[in-house]
Scaffold this motif. Structure first.
Motif, PDB file in Angstrom:
ATOM      1  N   ASP A  31       0.955  -1.186   0.083  1.00 19.57           N
ATOM      2  CA  ASP A  31      -0.025  -0.044  -0.115  1.00 19.57           C
ATOM      3  C   ASP A  31       0.679   1.267  -0.017  1.00 19.57           C
ATOM      4  O   ASP A  31       0.639   2.233  -0.733  1.00 19.57           O
ATOM      5  CB  ASP A  31      -0.803   0.007   1.111  1.00 19.57           C
ATOM      6  CG  ASP A  31      -1.908  -1.232   1.168  1.00 19.57           C
ATOM      7  OD1 ASP A  31      -2.319  -1.654   0.191  1.00 19.57           O
ATOM      8  OD2 ASP A  31      -2.253  -1.567   2.210  1.00 19.57           O
ATOM      9  N   ASP A  33       4.062   1.579  -1.065  1.00 21.38           N
ATOM     10  CA  ASP A  33       4.615   1.588  -2.448  1.00 21.38           C
ATOM     11  C   ASP A  33       3.366   2.414  -3.551  1.00 21.38           C
ATOM     12  O   ASP A  33       3.889   3.151  -4.292  1.00 21.38           O
ATOM     13  CB  ASP A  33       4.862   0.340  -2.815  1.00 21.38           C
ATOM     14  CG  ASP A  33       6.282  -0.134  -2.424  1.00 21.38           C
ATOM     15  OD1 ASP A  33       7.069   0.689  -1.571  1.00 21.38           O
ATOM     16  OD2 ASP A  33       6.524  -1.438  -2.336  1.00 21.38           O
ATOM     17  N   VAL A  34       2.380   1.955  -3.321  1.00 21.73           N
ATOM     18  CA  VAL A  34       1.195   2.381  -4.242  1.00 21.73           C
ATOM     19  C   VAL A  34       0.959   3.858  -4.043  1.00 21.73           C
ATOM     20  O   VAL A  34       0.840   4.698  -4.839  1.00 21.73           O
ATOM     21  CB  VAL A  34      -0.054   1.659  -4.258  1.00 21.73           C
ATOM     22  CG1 VAL A  34      -1.335   2.382  -4.592  1.00 21.73           C
ATOM     23  CG2 VAL A  34      -0.049   0.477  -4.675  1.00 21.73           C
ATOM     24  N   TYR A  38       1.651   7.084  -6.460  1.00 26.68           N
ATOM     25  CA  TYR A  38       0.461   7.946  -6.431  1.00 26.68           C
ATOM     26  C   TYR A  38       0.786   9.382  -6.512  1.00 26.68           C
ATOM     27  O   TYR A  38       0.371  10.199  -7.113  1.00 26.68           O
ATOM     28  CB  TYR A  38      -0.789   7.566  -5.526  1.00 26.68           C
ATOM     29  CG  TYR A  38      -1.981   8.772  -5.430  1.00 26.68           C
ATOM     30  CD1 TYR A  38      -2.995   8.714  -6.810  1.00 26.68           C
ATOM     31  CD2 TYR A  38      -2.183   9.539  -4.579  1.00 26.68           C
ATOM     32  CE1 TYR A  38      -3.993   9.430  -6.897  1.00 26.68           C
ATOM     33  CE2 TYR A  38      -3.432  10.317  -4.656  1.00 26.68           C
ATOM     34  CZ  TYR A  38      -4.122  10.331  -5.744  1.00 26.68           C
ATOM     35  OH  TYR A  38      -5.193  11.128  -5.958  1.00 26.68           O
ATOM     36  N   CYS A 140      -6.627   4.079  -5.356  1.00 27.47           N
ATOM     37  CA  CYS A 140      -5.221   3.374  -5.545  1.00 27.47           C
ATOM     38  C   CYS A 140      -4.669   1.976  -4.861  1.00 27.47           C
ATOM     39  O   CYS A 140      -4.326   1.296  -5.223  1.00 27.47           O
ATOM     40  CB  CYS A 140      -4.049   4.377  -5.812  1.00 27.47           C
ATOM     41  SG  CYS A 140      -4.375   5.295  -7.406  1.00 27.47           S
ATOM     42  N   GLY A 144      -4.622  -1.709  -6.047  1.00 27.97           N
ATOM     43  CA  GLY A 144      -3.481  -2.669  -5.538  1.00 27.97           C
ATOM     44  C   GLY A 144      -3.917  -3.961  -4.847  1.00 27.97           C
ATOM     45  O   GLY A 144      -3.170  -4.942  -5.102  1.00 27.97           O
ATOM     46  N   GLY A 157       0.574  -5.584  -7.675  1.00 26.68           N
ATOM     47  CA  GLY A 157      -0.402  -4.333  -7.191  1.00 26.68           C
ATOM     48  C   GLY A 157       0.507  -3.014  -7.646  1.00 26.68           C
ATOM     49  O   GLY A 157      -0.377  -2.127  -8.324  1.00 26.68           O
ATOM     50  N   ARG A 158       1.769  -2.721  -7.602  1.00 23.06           N
ATOM     51  CA  ARG A 158       2.137  -1.684  -8.025  1.00 23.06           C
ATOM     52  C   ARG A 158       2.012  -1.492  -9.454  1.00 23.06           C
ATOM     53  O   ARG A 158       1.941  -0.177  -9.824  1.00 23.06           O
ATOM     54  CB  ARG A 158       3.768  -1.562  -7.672  1.00 23.06           C
ATOM     55  CG  ARG A 158       4.155  -1.445  -5.997  1.00 23.06           C
ATOM     56  CD  ARG A 158       5.580  -1.418  -5.805  1.00 23.06           C
ATOM     57  NE  ARG A 158       6.426  -2.079  -6.369  1.00 23.06           N
ATOM     58  CZ  ARG A 158       6.851  -3.363  -5.704  1.00 23.06           C
ATOM     59  NH1 ARG A 158       6.379  -3.312  -4.406  1.00 23.06           N
ATOM     60  NH2 ARG A 158       7.573  -3.996  -6.326  1.00 23.06           N
ATOM     61  N   VAL A 161      -1.424  -0.348 -10.669  1.00 25.51           N
ATOM     62  CA  VAL A 161      -1.657   1.043 -10.262  1.00 25.51           C
ATOM     63  C   VAL A 161      -0.814   1.890 -11.135  1.00 25.51           C
ATOM     64  O   VAL A 161      -1.494   3.063 -11.668  1.00 25.51           O
ATOM     65  CB  VAL A 161      -1.448   1.198  -8.608  1.00 25.51           C
ATOM     66  CG1 VAL A 161      -1.664   2.848  -8.282  1.00 25.51           C
ATOM     67  CG2 VAL A 161      -2.546   0.490  -7.749  1.00 25.51           C
TER      68      VAL A 161
END
Length: 400
Positions: A31, A33-34, A38, A140, A144, A157-158, A161
Motif C-alpha cells: 500500500d 509503495d502504491v 500516486y 489506488c 493494488g 499491485g504496484r 496502479v
C-alpha cells in the motif's frame, strides 16, 4: 491488447478457500509503495498544469498565465460547481443560467460532498481537487489490493496502479471530476465482495451509485458474484442487502420528479445535452466513425472521436477476454458500461470510462509482467498519450 492463454489462466478463479471477511485497515508495504507512486504522479500532473498555463494561454498574446482555478476547472467541473453552489433548481434568479445547462444529468454524490466540505476549505476549486486527491489515494490502495488478489505479489499491485496512473485519461483522476470518488467506493466494494462481506459491499456500492449511474453496473456484478460464490444459508440471508445500491438512484429520481414531474429527468437531461438517446450499436459506431474521419469537425474534435473508437474497441476486447477467463462478474460490469456508452447517438466519454474498468488494468499488468519489452512498449505508448490528454484538458480543449 491481447492476453495469452497463460495470462488468462493466471487470473481465472480456481475455487479458493473461504476468504477472510475483514479488510485490512492498516497500510502494508504494498500500500505504501502504491501511495508513493500516486504522489509522484500528482506532482507530475501539477507540473504539467503549470507548464500548460504558460505555454497555451487562452489569449495567444497574454503576458500572464491563466489562474490555476481556470486551468484545472474545465468542462464538467462547471456543472458540479453550479450544483454544489446553487443547487439543481436555484430559487435565486441570478443563479439560473440564461440557457438551462441540463445539470440534472449529474448525480448528486460529488456535489453534495463539495457543498459539505467547502466551508472548511473556503475555495470551490481547491475543494474539488482535495476530494479527488483523497479519493484517488483510497482508490489506488484498493486497486493494488485487488490486483494482489488476482495476481499474487506486491509487485503486481504496484504495476497495476502504475498502469492506471499513467493511462491516457489519467488526468481525470486528479481534477474535479467524479472518477476518483467513484473508484474510492467501487474498488473497496469489490474487495468486500471478494471477502464475502456483502453488507459492506452493498453500502459502498450505494455510495458509488450516488456518484455515477455506473454504480448500478457494479451492483449487477455483485449480484452475479453472489450467485456464483454464495456457499451457505447464512450468506443467502445477505442477498437483500444487494438491493441497497438501487436506493440512491431511486431517491434522486424521486427528488427530480418532485421538481419536474419527470421521474427520468436525469436521463432526459443527458439526451438533451449530450445526445444520449438510444441508438443501435452499429448506428453509434457509424456516427462516431463519420465524426472521426469524415472531416466534418475540426481536427482536435476529430482526434477525440478517434480516441472514442479506440476505447470502445479496447472495451470489447476486455469483455471478450473476461468471458474467456470465465470472470463473469467483471465481464457483466464492463459489458453494461459499454452498452450504456455504445448505444447513444455517438460515443462520448468512453476513454474516461476506461479508468473505471479495473479488470482492464489487472489484465494489462498480467500481460506486461511477462517481459520487460512488453512493459516498456506499453509505457512508451501510454505515457505520451497521458501527457497529451492532460495538456489538452488543461488548455481548455475537449479531452473526452
Amino acid at each position: 491488447m491481447t492476453l495469452l492463454d497463460r495470462d488468462v489462466r493466471a487470473i481465472r478463479p480456481t475455487a479458493p478457500p473461504p476468504p477472510p471477511r475483514r479488510i485490512r485497515p492498516r497500510l502494508d508495504a504494498g500500500d505504501r509503495d502504491v501511495l508513493t507512486l500516486y504522489l509522484f504522479t500528482r506532482v507530475a500532473l501539477l507540473l504539467t498544469a503549470y507548464c500548460t498555463a504558460w505555454l497555451f494561454p487562452r489569449d495567444p498574446e497574454a503576458h500572464r498565465p491563466g489562474t490555476f482555478a481556470a486551468v484545472v476547472g474545465q468542462w464538467d467541473w462547471s456543472h458540479y460547481l453550479h450544483i454544489a453552489r446553487d443547487g439543481y433548481f436555484p430559487d435565486d434568479p441570478a443563479a439560473r443560467p440564461a440557457e438551462w445547462d441540463n445539470r440534472e444529468a449529474f448525480f448528486p454524490g460529488f456535489p453534495v460532498l463539495l457543498r459539505a466540505l467547502q466551508p472548511l476549505v473556503r475555495d470551490w476549486t481547491a475543494t474539488g481537487l482535495l476530494v479527488s486527491l483523497v479519493a484517488g489515494a483510497v482508490a489506488c490502495v484498493a486497486l493494488g489490493r485487488v490486483a494482489r488478489l488476482d495476481l499474487p505479489g506486491l509487485a503486481e499491485g504496484r504495476r497495476t496502479v502504475l498502469l492506471l496512473l499513467v493511462s491516457p485519461c489519467a488526468v481525470f483522476l486528479a481534477v474535479g471530476y467524479t472518477e476518483s470518488l467513484f473508484l474510492a467506493f467501487a474498488l473497496p466494494a469489490w474487495l468486500a465482495a471478494r471477502r464475502h462481506d456483502w453488507r459492506l459491499a452493498a453500502l459502498l456500492t450505494a455510495g458509488a451509485t450516488t456518484v455515477r449511474v455506473s454504480g448500478l453496473f457494479l451492483a449487477a456484478a455483485l449480484v452475479v458474484h453472489f450467485a456464483l460464490t454464495a456457499r451457505a444459508r447464512g450468506e443467502l440471508r445477505r442477498l437483500p442487502w444487494l438491493a441497497l445500491p438501487a436506493l440512491p438512484p431511486v431517491l434522486y429520481s424521486g427528488y427530480l420528479y418532485a421538481h419536474t414531474g419527470d421521474v427520468m429527468a436525469w436521463k432526459h437531461a443527458q439526451e438533451r445535452g449530450w445526445y444520449r438517446a438510444f441508438h443501435t450499436p452499429w448506428d453509434a459506431w457509424g456516427t462516431t466513425w463519420d465524426a472521426a474521419f469524415g472531416h466534418g469537425y475540426t481536427t482536435p474534435y476529430a482526434l477525440m472521436w478517434q480516441a472514442e473508437l479506440v476505447a470502445m474497441a479496447v472495451g470489447l476486447v476486455t469483455v471478450a477476454l473476461l468471458v474467456r477467463a470465465r470472470r463473469w462478474p467483471e465481464a457483466v460490469y464492463v459489458a453494461l458500461s459499454l452498452w450504456a456508452l455504445g448505444t447513444s447517438y455517438w460515443y462520448m466519454s468512453v476513454p474516461r470510462a476506461t479508468l473505471l474498468w479495473w479488470p482492464l488494468w489487472t489484465g494489462l499488468a498480467a500481460w506486461t509482467a511477462r517481459g520487460p519489452r512488453r512493459s516498456a512498449g506499453w509505457l512508451c505508448l501510454s505515457v505520451p498519450l497521458s501527457v497529451v490528454l492532460a495538456v489538452t484538458f488543461f488548455s481548455g480543449r475537449w479531452a473526452g
